[in-house]
Design a protein around this motif. Structure first.
Motif, PDB file in Angstrom:
ATOM      1  N   ASP A  10       0.813  -1.216   0.000  1.00 48.34           N
ATOM      2  CA  ASP A  10       0.000   0.000   0.000  1.00 48.34           C
ATOM      3  C   ASP A  10       0.845   1.263   0.000  1.00 48.34           C
ATOM      4  O   ASP A  10       0.396   2.302  -0.487  1.00 48.34           O
ATOM      5  N   GLU A  11       2.073   1.191   0.548  1.00 44.27           N
ATOM      6  CA  GLU A  11       2.898   2.395   0.684  1.00 44.27           C
ATOM      7  C   GLU A  11       4.306   2.245   0.125  1.00 44.27           C
ATOM      8  O   GLU A  11       5.133   3.150   0.293  1.00 44.27           O
ATOM      9  N   GLU A  12       4.601   1.144  -0.535  1.00 41.19           N
ATOM     10  CA  GLU A  12       5.938   0.958  -1.101  1.00 41.19           C
ATOM     11  C   GLU A  12       5.843   0.289  -2.465  1.00 41.19           C
ATOM     12  O   GLU A  12       4.965  -0.529  -2.712  1.00 41.19           O
ATOM     13  N   LEU A  13       6.795   0.668  -3.321  1.00 41.43           N
ATOM     14  CA  LEU A  13       6.868   0.090  -4.655  1.00 41.43           C
ATOM     15  C   LEU A  13       8.326  -0.043  -5.050  1.00 41.43           C
ATOM     16  O   LEU A  13       9.123   0.883  -4.829  1.00 41.43           O
ATOM     17  N   ARG A  14       8.674  -1.204  -5.593  1.00 38.37           N
ATOM     18  CA  ARG A  14       9.983  -1.418  -6.215  1.00 38.37           C
ATOM     19  C   ARG A  14       9.704  -1.882  -7.625  1.00 38.37           C
ATOM     20  O   ARG A  14       8.982  -2.864  -7.832  1.00 38.37           O
ATOM     21  N   ILE A  15      10.267  -1.143  -8.593  1.00 34.89           N
ATOM     22  CA  ILE A  15       9.971  -1.420  -9.994  1.00 34.89           C
ATOM     23  C   ILE A  15      11.254  -1.364 -10.816  1.00 34.89           C
ATOM     24  O   ILE A  15      12.068  -0.459 -10.644  1.00 34.89           O
ATOM     25  N   GLY A  30      13.793  12.741  -9.005  1.00 30.52           N
ATOM     26  CA  GLY A  30      13.588  14.130  -8.609  1.00 30.52           C
ATOM     27  C   GLY A  30      12.127  14.534  -8.657  1.00 30.52           C
ATOM     28  O   GLY A  30      11.621  15.203  -7.748  1.00 30.52           O
ATOM     29  N   ALA A  31      11.430  14.101  -9.705  1.00 27.22           N
ATOM     30  CA  ALA A  31      10.002  14.412  -9.814  1.00 27.22           C
ATOM     31  C   ALA A  31       9.215  13.728  -8.694  1.00 27.22           C
ATOM     32  O   ALA A  31       8.285  14.311  -8.133  1.00 27.22           O
ATOM     33  N   LEU A  32       9.587  12.500  -8.359  1.00 29.01           N
ATOM     34  CA  LEU A  32       8.919  11.802  -7.261  1.00 29.01           C
ATOM     35  C   LEU A  32       9.106  12.540  -5.939  1.00 29.01           C
ATOM     36  O   LEU A  32       8.160  12.680  -5.155  1.00 29.01           O
ATOM     37  N   LEU A  33      10.311  13.008  -5.691  1.00 27.90           N
ATOM     38  CA  LEU A  33      10.595  13.699  -4.431  1.00 27.90           C
ATOM     39  C   LEU A  33       9.829  15.009  -4.309  1.00 27.90           C
ATOM     40  O   LEU A  33       9.643  15.518  -3.203  1.00 27.90           O
ATOM     41  N   ASP A  67      -1.082   5.966  -2.765  1.00 26.64           N
ATOM     42  CA  ASP A  67      -0.674   4.759  -3.479  1.00 26.64           C
ATOM     43  C   ASP A  67       0.598   5.059  -4.269  1.00 26.64           C
ATOM     44  O   ASP A  67       0.657   6.058  -4.994  1.00 26.64           O
ATOM     45  N   PRO A  68       1.628   4.237  -4.140  1.00 21.88           N
ATOM     46  CA  PRO A  68       2.877   4.528  -4.847  1.00 21.88           C
ATOM     47  C   PRO A  68       2.745   4.502  -6.367  1.00 21.88           C
ATOM     48  O   PRO A  68       3.450   5.240  -7.059  1.00 21.88           O
ATOM     49  N   LEU A  69       1.826   3.701  -6.915  1.00 24.02           N
ATOM     50  CA  LEU A  69       1.607   3.724  -8.365  1.00 24.02           C
ATOM     51  C   LEU A  69       1.000   5.053  -8.802  1.00 24.02           C
ATOM     52  O   LEU A  69       1.371   5.594  -9.851  1.00 24.02           O
ATOM     53  N   ASP A  70       0.089   5.599  -7.994  1.00 23.67           N
ATOM     54  CA  ASP A  70      -0.479   6.914  -8.300  1.00 23.67           C
ATOM     55  C   ASP A  70       0.599   7.992  -8.222  1.00 23.67           C
ATOM     56  O   ASP A  70       0.636   8.907  -9.051  1.00 23.67           O
ATOM     57  N   SER A  76       5.406  11.105 -13.369  1.00 23.96           N
ATOM     58  CA  SER A  76       5.590  10.952 -14.817  1.00 23.96           C
ATOM     59  C   SER A  76       4.923  12.094 -15.575  1.00 23.96           C
ATOM     60  O   SER A  76       5.497  12.639 -16.523  1.00 23.96           O
ATOM     61  N   ARG A  77       3.731  12.468 -15.146  1.00 24.97           N
ATOM     62  CA  ARG A  77       3.046  13.605 -15.778  1.00 24.97           C
ATOM     63  C   ARG A  77       3.819  14.895 -15.543  1.00 24.97           C
ATOM     64  O   ARG A  77       3.911  15.751 -16.429  1.00 24.97           O
ATOM     65  N   SER A  78       4.406  15.028 -14.380  1.00 26.02           N
ATOM     66  CA  SER A  78       5.212  16.214 -14.074  1.00 26.02           C
ATOM     67  C   SER A  78       6.425  16.306 -14.997  1.00 26.02           C
ATOM     68  O   SER A  78       6.759  17.389 -15.500  1.00 26.02           O
TER      69      SER A  78
END
Length: 94
Positions: A10-15, A30-33, A67-70, A76-78
């Motif tokens: 629910d709160e972590e993603l490794r891809i 950088g965008a994620l942060l 949600d980490p996918l959201d 990505s949109r950023s």
């Protein structure tokens, strides 16, 4: 670009993001942060630390309720918006 989810909670993603290097990974990290609800974002491309893995692995930790996918979709949109803005400014400068 090929993506493979390694772990998801629910709160972590490794891809795994096949075929990418530091250039792309630094931009998306950088965008994620800068994305609301993201507590931490990092990536690893070191095969010795990732069990022989050569493609980068992006790790995202989000705050409760995000949600980490959201968060990855928002980041990505950023990146797309920044790229579009740069293209517009560059063309105007010519």
């Amino acid at each position: 670009m090929e993506l493979r989810v390694i772990d998801k909670t629910d709160e972590e993603l490794r891809i795994e993001i096949a075929g990418e290097d530091h250039t792309f990974m630094n931009v998306i990290k950088g965008a994620l942060l800068e994305t609301d609800g993201v507590a931490a974002a990092t990536y690893d491309v070191n095969p010795e630390q990732s069990g022989g893995q050569t493609d980068p692995i992006l790790s995202i930790k989000t705050e409760d309720g995000t949600d980490p996918l959201d968060a990855l979709a928002d980041a990505s949109r950023s990146v797309q918006t920044m790229t579009d803005d740069f293209t517009t400014a560059f063309e105007a400068a010519l």
